[in-house]
Design a protein around this motif. Structure first.
Motif, PDB file in Angstrom:
ATOM      1  N   GLU A  25       0.847  -1.196   0.000  1.00  0.00           N
ATOM      2  CA  GLU A  25       0.000   0.000   0.000  1.00  0.00           C
ATOM      3  C   GLU A  25       0.879   1.239   0.000  1.00  0.00           C
ATOM      4  OE1 GLU A  25      -3.890  -0.339   2.310  1.00  0.00           O
ATOM      5  OE2 GLU A  25      -2.462  -1.495   3.526  1.00  0.00           O
ATOM      6  N   LEU A 103      -2.919   5.894   1.972  1.00  0.00           N
ATOM      7  CA  LEU A 103      -2.955   6.022   3.431  1.00  0.00           C
ATOM      8  C   LEU A 103      -2.154   7.241   3.874  1.00  0.00           C
ATOM      9  CD1 LEU A 103      -2.154   2.316   4.416  1.00  0.00           C
ATOM     10  CD2 LEU A 103      -4.405   3.419   4.473  1.00  0.00           C
ATOM     11  N   GLU A 125      -7.249   6.314   6.167  1.00  0.00           N
ATOM     12  CA  GLU A 125      -7.525   6.062   4.756  1.00  0.00           C
ATOM     13  C   GLU A 125      -7.518   7.419   4.067  1.00  0.00           C
ATOM     14  OE1 GLU A 125      -8.095   3.052   3.372  1.00  0.00           O
ATOM     15  OE2 GLU A 125      -8.253   1.870   5.211  1.00  0.00           O
ATOM     16  N   ARG A 133      -8.052   4.134  10.144  1.00  0.00           N
ATOM     17  CA  ARG A 133      -7.841   2.686  10.031  1.00  0.00           C
ATOM     18  C   ARG A 133      -7.309   2.114  11.334  1.00  0.00           C
ATOM     19  NH1 ARG A 133      -4.313  -0.419   5.472  1.00  0.00           N
ATOM     20  NH2 ARG A 133      -6.115   0.068   4.178  1.00  0.00           N
TER      21      ARG A 133
END
Length: 164
Positions: A25, A103, A125, A133
């Motif tokens: 991510e 993120l 997020e 999160r």
């Protein structure tokens, strides 16, 4: 004939086995903030320690392979003129989105006294709603490089990068 078919599938199976089980991510690790409620005033060492935490977080998250850390430099000037990120989750999410990250990571060090400090890391997020999160916190004793480093490494090992 059967061994020929197996041989044809072998490269594909090896490639699938070598592929990561998940995609990394993208994360924007924003500069750590100091919330000094001690009444003692800010000390030069604390700014250096905040930068030390930033470097430790960025390096460890990138090295984990779970995250691709994006450069936050293009948003620093804009963020410096707004509210503190600890007070504006939407600001962090918006800046992360602008940087192309999914993120946002916001770190706050609260200095209660020279003996008692707290490090809080929030992962948001980067969607328009700025959904939280995860949030993790650790209390540290002592205002030293060693205690700050120990605290952030504990958060990394036991919270941020802990096995699910």
């Amino acid at each position: 004939m059967r061994s020929t078919r197996r041989a044809a599938w072998l490269p594909l199976l090896l490639a699938l086995a070598a592929a990561p089980a998940f995609a990394a991510e993208t994360i924007a690790v924003f500069d750590a903030e100091l919330l000094d409620t001690s009444g003692q005033g800010e000390q030069a060492d604390q700014q250096r320690r905040l930068a030390m935490l930033d470097a430790e977080l960025r390096q460890a998250l990138a090295a984990s392979g779970r995250y691709v850390v994006v450069d936050v430099a293009p948003q620093r000037a804009r963020l410096a003129t707004g509210p503190a990120l600890r007070d504006c989750a939407g600001c962090a999410a918006d800046a992360a989105r602008t940087l192309g990250a999914g993120l946002a990571l916001v770190t706050v060090v609260q200095k209660v006294s020279n003996l008692i400090l707290n490090i809080t890391v929030s992962v948001l997020e980067a969607a328009p709603a700025a959904t939280l999160r995860a949030a993790y916190s650790v209390d540290i004793r002592g205002n030293s490089d060693e205690s700050w480093r120990h605290g952030i490494r504990w958060l990394l090992r036991n919270r941020l990068l802990a096995a699910p």
